[in-house]
Design an enzyme around this catalytic site. Structure first.
Site, PDB file in Angstrom:
ATOM      1  N   SER A 128       0.832  -1.203   0.000  1.00  0.00           N
ATOM      2  CA  SER A 128       0.000   0.000   0.000  1.00  0.00           C
ATOM      3  C   SER A 128       0.863   1.247   0.000  1.00  0.00           C
ATOM      4  O   SER A 128       1.962   1.258   0.541  1.00  0.00           O
ATOM      5  CB  SER A 128      -0.928   0.016   1.210  1.00  0.00           C
ATOM      6  OG  SER A 128      -1.692   1.209   1.176  1.00  0.00           O
ATOM      7  N   LYS A 182      -4.351  -7.030   3.238  1.00  0.00           N
ATOM      8  CA  LYS A 182      -4.358  -5.890   2.310  1.00  0.00           C
ATOM      9  C   LYS A 182      -5.775  -5.621   1.803  1.00  0.00           C
ATOM     10  O   LYS A 182      -6.198  -4.470   1.652  1.00  0.00           O
ATOM     11  CB  LYS A 182      -3.419  -6.143   1.119  1.00  0.00           C
ATOM     12  CG  LYS A 182      -3.474  -5.064   0.031  1.00  0.00           C
ATOM     13  CD  LYS A 182      -3.154  -3.696   0.598  1.00  0.00           C
ATOM     14  CE  LYS A 182      -3.036  -2.546  -0.364  1.00  0.00           C
ATOM     15  NZ  LYS A 182      -3.835  -2.398  -1.511  1.00  0.00           N
ATOM     16  N   HIS A 185      -7.524  -3.831   4.490  1.00  0.00           N
ATOM     17  CA  HIS A 185      -6.991  -2.463   4.470  1.00  0.00           C
ATOM     18  C   HIS A 185      -7.793  -1.636   3.464  1.00  0.00           C
ATOM     19  O   HIS A 185      -8.225  -0.516   3.737  1.00  0.00           O
ATOM     20  CB  HIS A 185      -5.502  -2.496   4.091  1.00  0.00           C
ATOM     21  CG  HIS A 185      -4.928  -1.169   3.665  1.00  0.00           C
ATOM     22  ND1 HIS A 185      -5.208  -0.607   2.439  1.00  0.00           N
ATOM     23  CD2 HIS A 185      -4.127  -0.273   4.309  1.00  0.00           C
ATOM     24  CE1 HIS A 185      -4.601   0.579   2.349  1.00  0.00           C
ATOM     25  NE2 HIS A 185      -3.935   0.790   3.471  1.00  0.00           N
ATOM     26  N   ASN A 186      -8.007  -2.199   2.287  1.00  0.00           N
ATOM     27  CA  ASN A 186      -8.740  -1.460   1.257  1.00  0.00           C
ATOM     28  C   ASN A 186     -10.210  -1.276   1.622  1.00  0.00           C
ATOM     29  O   ASN A 186     -10.800  -0.247   1.316  1.00  0.00           O
ATOM     30  CB  ASN A 186      -8.614  -2.171  -0.092  1.00  0.00           C
ATOM     31  CG  ASN A 186      -7.262  -1.903  -0.734  1.00  0.00           C
ATOM     32  OD1 ASN A 186      -6.294  -1.618  -0.044  1.00  0.00           O
ATOM     33  ND2 ASN A 186      -7.187  -1.993  -2.043  1.00  0.00           N
ATOM     34  N   GLU A 189     -10.168   1.503   3.797  1.00  0.00           N
ATOM     35  CA  GLU A 189      -9.873   2.671   2.935  1.00  0.00           C
ATOM     36  C   GLU A 189     -11.167   3.195   2.288  1.00  0.00           C
ATOM     37  O   GLU A 189     -11.441   4.402   2.300  1.00  0.00           O
ATOM     38  CB  GLU A 189      -8.866   2.220   1.866  1.00  0.00           C
ATOM     39  CG  GLU A 189      -8.551   3.195   0.755  1.00  0.00           C
ATOM     40  CD  GLU A 189      -7.610   2.549  -0.299  1.00  0.00           C
ATOM     41  OE1 GLU A 189      -6.520   2.082   0.074  1.00  0.00           O
ATOM     42  OE2 GLU A 189      -7.981   2.495  -1.489  1.00  0.00           O
TER      43      GLU A 189
HETATM   44  C1  6PG Z   1      -3.201   1.250  -1.721  1.00  0.00           C
HETATM   45  C2  6PG Z   1      -4.445   1.346  -2.542  1.00  0.00           C
HETATM   46  C3  6PG Z   1      -4.204   0.751  -3.904  1.00  0.00           C
HETATM   47  C4  6PG Z   1      -5.236   1.147  -4.933  1.00  0.00           C
HETATM   48  C5  6PG Z   1      -6.629   0.782  -4.569  1.00  0.00           C
HETATM   49  C6  6PG Z   1      -7.651   1.517  -5.429  1.00  0.00           C
HETATM   50  O1  6PG Z   1      -3.306   0.701  -0.632  1.00  0.00           O
HETATM   51  O2  6PG Z   1      -2.163   1.746  -2.148  1.00  0.00           O
HETATM   52  O3  6PG Z   1      -5.476   0.682  -1.910  1.00  0.00           O
HETATM   53  O4  6PG Z   1      -4.048  -0.619  -3.756  1.00  0.00           O
HETATM   54  O5  6PG Z   1      -5.150   2.516  -5.170  1.00  0.00           O
HETATM   55  O6  6PG Z   1      -6.758  -0.577  -4.754  1.00  0.00           O
HETATM   56  O7  6PG Z   1      -8.777   0.788  -5.364  1.00  0.00           O
HETATM   57  P1  6PG Z   1     -10.111   1.168  -6.093  1.00  0.00           P
HETATM   58  O8  6PG Z   1      -9.771   1.404  -7.543  1.00  0.00           O
HETATM   59  O9  6PG Z   1     -10.977  -0.002  -5.888  1.00  0.00           O
HETATM   60  O10 6PG Z   1     -10.581   2.414  -5.440  1.00  0.00           O
END
Ligand code: 6PG
Length: 469
Positions: A128, A182, A185-186, A189
């Protein structure tokens, strides 16, 4: 000199990681399916001799030290399987492959098993921090073969982001633990981003603030308990003007949110494992709803008929909004950590939640000051996956409850959708309530399907012939 590590896939993330590794003093062999990309990379970005360009797999493999360590930075899904198939004939037992993409954890599990049968070690590693993180210090979440991790630990610790609690990299756990962590984490996010967007919408539509003023509020928040990467980029975004029109750029961006799938996978994993993650799920739904722009325009003509209401008192509402965002963020983390903990039990990952939080403190998208507080709660009782079940959380949540109630009421009066804020509050109401109306659900199930029920007053499984007088 041979490469200490090889990297396949020279998209921006792959290029930046290769440069990061080389900057730390390691020789890196790089390979990309289309050679033109490798040439371009070498010409435009590589100044160090530490990067060895390879134009076919055979020379890539022979330019690596044994046992080989190969990091895949390619698109998740089929491309990973295809690349593994192409690589396999060249690999030997004891070699290590690391998948650094956002792969689905079930794919990672399967690949680990398949490669394991051939004696090849495998790590599924969440990375990430976006492009900047890859170049200057990402948060790394490797999981899989611990023996494989030890082979690259030194390099990973060096390239990872650093905080006062050490490098943002740890062996997350066995099997697909790295990619599972991960993925969650998303999921967090998504919820964090959506909760910020809901707060922005309330300031814009209920408080009638202009964009720059909203930006200043986020900038102020970023100096306090809400300090985080996402709040920081938000105020920076809100300040930015369009060069052509002079307007705030965010107002010119089409309100249709894209998604690549990791948020949806988190929701699916929650449903599969039977762990409630409604804040995370609602953030996905909010993006999906946003996608139907044309339909929303049509329906808004029919239904968007807001009764005239006076704007609320500004100062107090902004204070409530700050607490609301903290509440929602805490709940998003608590749902995510519970999900990770449950997966760790189900899949025997052996995840240490405090370590996960530690490596989320820097480099990654959800890094936030609040993580220190959450870590304190986790460290009090590492076996407890429920953040809410702690005295510290109780004080934190009770301090914010009136604020989120005020804000969700206000949003409803102004017809402002706040799916993540509402989901956080409803989740809190549900998970902290002794009695829920699930008794009635059970009765209904038994009525139409003889699905049986348990009773409060005696043990056993019961069924009633409901229509019989
Ligand atoms: C990270 C982000 C990266 C990516 C996302 C975007 O941790 O650096 O999460 O992995 O920018 O996966 O996800 P979406 O396109 O689903 O918003």
């Amino acid at each position: 000199m041979k490469g200490a590590i090889g990297l396949i896939g020279l998209g921006t993330m792959g290029q930046n990681l290769a440069l990061n590794i080389a900057r730390k003093g390691y020789q890196v062999a790089v390979y990309n399916r289309t050679p033109a990309r490798t040439e371009e990379f070498m010409r435009d970005r590589v100044k160090s001799e530490k990067i060895i360009p390879c134009y076919d797999l055979r020379s890539f493999i022979s330019s690596l030290e044994k046992p080989r360590k190969i990091l895949l930075m390619i698109k998740a899904g089929e491309p990973v399987d295809e690349m593994l198939e192409n690589l396999l004939p060249y690999l030997e037992p004891g070699d290590l492959v690391i998948d650094g993409g956002n792969s689905h954890y079930l794919d990672t599990s399967r690949r680990k098993k398949e490669l394991g049968q051939k004696g090849i070690l495998f790590l599924g590693m969440g990375i990430s921090g976006g492009e900047y993180g890859a170049l200057y210090g990402p948060s790394l979440m490797p999981g899989g073969d611990e023996e494989g991790y030890r082979m690259v630990e030194e390099i990973l610790l060096k390239i990872a982001a650093k905080t006062e609690d050490g490098p943002c990299c740890t062996f997350v756990g066995r099997d697909s633990a790295g990619h599972f962590v991960k993925m969650v984490h998303n999921g967090i996010e998504y919820a964090f981003m959506q909760a910020i967007a809901e707060n922005y919408d309330i300031m814009k539509r209920a408080l009638k603030m202009d964009i720059e003023e909203i930006g200043l509020v986020f900038e102020e928040w970023n100096k306090g308990s809400l300090a985080s990467f996402l709040v920081e980029i938000t105020y920076k975004i809100l300040k930015r003007k369009d060069e052509e029109t002079g307007k705030t750029i965010v107002e010119l961006i089409l309100d249709k949110a894209e998604q690549k799938g990791t948020g949806k996978w988190t929701a699916q994993a929650g449903l599969e494992l039977g762990i409630p993650t409604p804040s995370l799920n609602q953030a996905v739904e909010a993006r999906t709803i946003s996608y139907f722009k044309d339909l929303r325009v049509t329906l808004s003509r029919k239904y968007e008929n807001l009764p005239p209401i006076a704007p609320p008192e500004k100062k107090r509402t902004i204070e409530d909004l700050e607490k609301t965002l903290l509440f929602a963020l805490f709940i998003a983390f608590s749902q995510g950590l519970w999900l990770i903990s449950s997966a760790s039990t189900t899949f025997n990952y052996g995840v240490n939640l405090s370590e996960v939080l530690r490596i989320w403190k820097g480099g990654c998208i959800i890094r936030a000051k609040l993580i220190d507080f959450i870590r304190e709660i986790v460290s009090e009782n590492p076996a407890n996956p429920y953040l809410l079940n702690s005295d510290k959380a109780e004080t934190f949540i009770k301090d914010k409850l009136d604020s989120i109630k005020n804000i969700t009421k206000l949003a409803s009066d102004f017809h402002i959708p706040t799916p993540v804020l509402n989901a956080s509050l409803d989740y809190f109401f549900g998970i902290t309530r002794e009695e829920l109306p699930a008794n009635l659900i059970q009765a209904q199930r038994d009525f139409f399907g003889a699905h049986t029920f348990e009773r409060k007053d005696k043990k056993g499984i019961f069924h009633i012939e409901w229509e019989k007088e």
